[in-house]
Design an enzyme around this catalytic site. Structure first.
Site, mmCIF file in Angstrom:
data_model
loop_
_atom_site.group_PDB
_atom_site.id
_atom_site.type_symbol
_atom_site.label_atom_id
_atom_site.label_comp_id
_atom_site.label_asym_id
_atom_site.label_seq_id
_atom_site.Cartn_x
_atom_site.Cartn_y
_atom_site.Cartn_z
ATOM 1 N N SER A 142 31.626 28.223 31.613
ATOM 2 C CA SER A 142 31.975 27.527 32.868
ATOM 3 C C SER A 142 32.674 28.556 33.749
ATOM 4 O O SER A 142 33.066 29.630 33.280
ATOM 5 C CB SER A 142 32.919 26.378 32.526
ATOM 6 O OG SER A 142 33.657 25.966 33.649
ATOM 7 N N TYR A 155 39.782 21.829 28.772
ATOM 8 C CA TYR A 155 38.435 22.299 29.110
ATOM 9 C C TYR A 155 38.489 23.794 29.470
ATOM 10 O O TYR A 155 37.647 24.588 29.021
ATOM 11 C CB TYR A 155 37.896 21.474 30.286
ATOM 12 C CG TYR A 155 36.457 21.739 30.672
ATOM 13 C CD1 TYR A 155 35.408 21.115 30.001
ATOM 14 C CD2 TYR A 155 36.138 22.597 31.728
ATOM 15 C CE1 TYR A 155 34.090 21.342 30.370
ATOM 16 C CE2 TYR A 155 34.821 22.822 32.100
ATOM 17 C CZ TYR A 155 33.802 22.187 31.419
ATOM 18 O OH TYR A 155 32.492 22.415 31.781
#
Ligand code: NAD
Length: 251
Positions: A142, A155
């Site tokens: 990400s 995350y």
């Protein structure tokens, strides 16, 4: 002849119709691969596999945080298809909460799915790849593999870990003939971002912050996956490639 003709690919978390995993599975199938789609729900995984072009694809239930299920899935893939050439560790979740309010259980859950599972599934695939002296592991990172953002601490930590897990895999598995790389998607049009896509302020922020002035499409992630899954990238290992419209390169 497709770029992946004769290859067997496993894509985790690939049943979501608008997801990055499904788009990747579809492009893999278009390029000649036999694809195993895994996800939480068996019927959805099977439906997604049935939707792919070509023959022989499989859909299987596998919760990537259940290590016994991961062992059984790896064994079943070998039993039914004979090998695994490509693994895409795509399954993931987002969870938004400020750290001062975050429960430890939620922290662990996000880490388990987004990071630990990539190690467990990657290890099981790599054991099989090592026996044949070749394989490709692609981990989905990400922009938070590099940059933090408020309210998504676990995350961010998991995806930062994905970058270093990819390098660790490259360090240990390179001599086994396995290339391990990662992709860091920018803001993509998928169900995971449903709430953000329909928020005008967030939509404007993404478009303003991204040099290409738009969200990414799942096919654009899949295209990067094809490169890392194919022989075209045989001397590339330990890298993370950002498919983000240039977002991570600019202030
Ligand atoms: P999505 O929600 O559409 O798909 C995620 C899939 O993972 C779903 O099909 C879900 O059922 C599955 N899944 C969730 N928990 C699972 C578990 N425990 N075991 C097995 N499967 C499980 O999301 P997406 O946007 O397609 O995301 C795919 C990957 O890309 C994720 O790793 C995500 O973190 C990453 N990513 C997405 C974006 C984005 O903008 N969409 C950006 C950066 C990274």
């Amino acid at each position: 002849m497709g770029l992946l003709t004769g290859k067997i690919a496993v894509v985790t978390g690939a049943a979501s119709p608008r997801g990055l995993g499904k788009a990747t599975a579809k492009l893999f199938a278009e390029h000649g691969a036999t694809v195993v789609i895994t996800d939480l729900d068996e019927a959805q995984a099977q439906a997604a596999a049935d939707d792919l072009p070509g023959e022989g694809h499989m859909g299987m239930a596998c919760n990537v945080t259940d290590k016994e299920a991961c062992f059984a899935t790896a064994a079943a893939v070998i039993e039914k298809l004979g090998a695994v050439d490509i693994l895409v560790n795509n399954a993931g979740i987002q969870f938004r909460k400020p750290m001062l309010e975050l429960e430890t259980a939620d922290w662990r859950r996000v880490l388990d799915i987004n990071l630990t599972a990539a190690f467990v599934v990657g290890r099981e695939a790599a054991k099989r790849m090592a026996k044949r002296g070749r394989g490709k592991v692609i981990n989905i990172g990400s922009l938070t593999s590099e940059l933090a953002r408020a309210t998504v601490a676990p995350y961010t930590v998991a995806k930062g870990g994905i970058k270093m897990l990819t390098k660790a895999m490259a360090a240990e598995w390179g001599e086994l003939g396995i290339q391990s790389n990662a992709i860091g998607p920018g803001y993509m049009v998928t169900d995971m971002n449903e709430a953000l896509l329909s928020n005008p302020d967030f939509d404007a922020w993404v478009k303003g912050r991204t040099p290409m002035r738009r969200w990414g499409l799942p096919e654009e992630l899949a295209g990067t996956c094809i490169y890392l899954a194919s022989d075209a990238s045989n001397y590339v290992s330990g890298q993370i490639i950002y498919a983000d419209g240039g977002m991570i390169s600019v202030l």
